[in-house]
Design a protein around this motif. Structure first.
Motif, PDB file in Angstrom:
ATOM      1  N   LYS A  91      25.661   3.977   1.258  1.00  0.00           N
ATOM      2  CA  LYS A  91      26.258   5.178   1.124  1.00  0.00           C
ATOM      3  C   LYS A  91      27.709   5.326   0.254  1.00  0.00           C
ATOM      4  O   LYS A  91      28.462   6.257   0.164  1.00  0.00           O
ATOM      5  CB  LYS A  91      26.473   5.853   2.559  1.00  0.00           C
ATOM      6  N   TYR A  92      28.107   4.107  -0.154  1.00  0.00           N
ATOM      7  CA  TYR A  92      29.370   3.886  -0.690  1.00  0.00           C
ATOM      8  C   TYR A  92      29.641   4.952  -1.887  1.00  0.00           C
ATOM      9  O   TYR A  92      28.606   5.067  -2.741  1.00  0.00           O
ATOM     10  CB  TYR A  92      29.645   2.509  -1.271  1.00  0.00           C
ATOM     11  N   GLU A  93      30.622   5.936  -2.005  1.00  0.00           N
ATOM     12  CA  GLU A  93      30.603   6.737  -2.864  1.00  0.00           C
ATOM     13  C   GLU A  93      30.692   6.224  -4.232  1.00  0.00           C
ATOM     14  O   GLU A  93      29.904   7.172  -5.331  1.00  0.00           O
ATOM     15  CB  GLU A  93      31.952   7.373  -2.698  1.00  0.00           C
ATOM     16  N   GLU A  94      30.968   5.180  -4.671  1.00  0.00           N
ATOM     17  CA  GLU A  94      30.901   4.747  -6.019  1.00  0.00           C
ATOM     18  C   GLU A  94      29.554   4.227  -6.582  1.00  0.00           C
ATOM     19  O   GLU A  94      29.377   3.618  -7.699  1.00  0.00           O
ATOM     20  CB  GLU A  94      32.048   3.518  -6.384  1.00  0.00           C
ATOM     21  N   ASN A  95      28.647   4.201  -5.556  1.00  0.00           N
ATOM     22  CA  ASN A  95      27.265   3.952  -5.753  1.00  0.00           C
ATOM     23  C   ASN A  95      26.385   4.884  -6.411  1.00  0.00           C
ATOM     24  O   ASN A  95      25.364   4.536  -7.028  1.00  0.00           O
ATOM     25  CB  ASN A  95      26.385   3.425  -4.705  1.00  0.00           C
ATOM     26  N   ASP A  96      26.888   6.146  -6.580  1.00  0.00           N
ATOM     27  CA  ASP A  96      26.377   7.240  -7.195  1.00  0.00           C
ATOM     28  C   ASP A  96      26.150   6.966  -8.638  1.00  0.00           C
ATOM     29  O   ASP A  96      27.113   7.062  -9.440  1.00  0.00           O
ATOM     30  CB  ASP A  96      27.146   8.584  -6.840  1.00  0.00           C
ATOM     31  N   ALA A  97      24.828   6.982  -9.207  1.00  0.00           N
ATOM     32  CA  ALA A  97      24.541   6.810 -10.439  1.00  0.00           C
ATOM     33  C   ALA A  97      24.471   8.029 -11.404  1.00  0.00           C
ATOM     34  O   ALA A  97      24.436   7.901 -12.717  1.00  0.00           O
ATOM     35  CB  ALA A  97      23.164   5.988 -10.744  1.00  0.00           C
ATOM     36  N   ALA A  98      24.710   9.152 -10.766  1.00  0.00           N
ATOM     37  CA  ALA A  98      24.626  10.545 -11.537  1.00  0.00           C
ATOM     38  C   ALA A  98      25.668  10.738 -12.451  1.00  0.00           C
ATOM     39  O   ALA A  98      26.708  10.269 -12.358  1.00  0.00           O
ATOM     40  CB  ALA A  98      24.460  11.584 -10.517  1.00  0.00           C
TER      41      ALA A  98
END
Length: 98
Positions: A91-98
């Motif tokens: 859920k770490y916010e910087e894991n978002d690949a979008a």
């Protein structure tokens, strides 16, 4: 899982310590801090009881070490610790690949 009573672990740790002392002499010979008398000690910490939780033990000790004392958690907590850390990583916010 092991302690310094394990001959192979003790030999490995003593090798590290000797190397650190040698490097200290080479690079910090002017330092007023002497480490020649430093020795290995076993620090009482929760020890894993399986072959899969070593990384989680390391993370818990590194995260909560204050320079003097170690974290105290129960081996029975490891299942929940694995779940909590995995959830945080996913859920770490910087894991978002979008």
């Amino acid at each position: 899982m092991r302690s310094l009573e394990d001959e192979k672990l003790a030999a490995c740790c003593n090798g590290f310590l000797a190397t650190i002392k040698s490097l200290w002499k080479d690079h910090y010979s002017d330092s007023k801090h002497r480490i020649d008398n430093y020795e290995l000690i076993d620090i009482v910490v929760p020890k894993q009881i399986n072959n899969k939780d070593c990384g989680f033990h390391m993370i818990m000790h590194a995260q909560y070490w204050d320079g003097r004392s170690v974290s105290h958690f129960n081996e029975n907590d490891m299942s929940n610790i694995r779940k909590i850390l995995t959830y945080k990583w996913l859920k770490y916010e910087e894991n978002d690949a979008a």
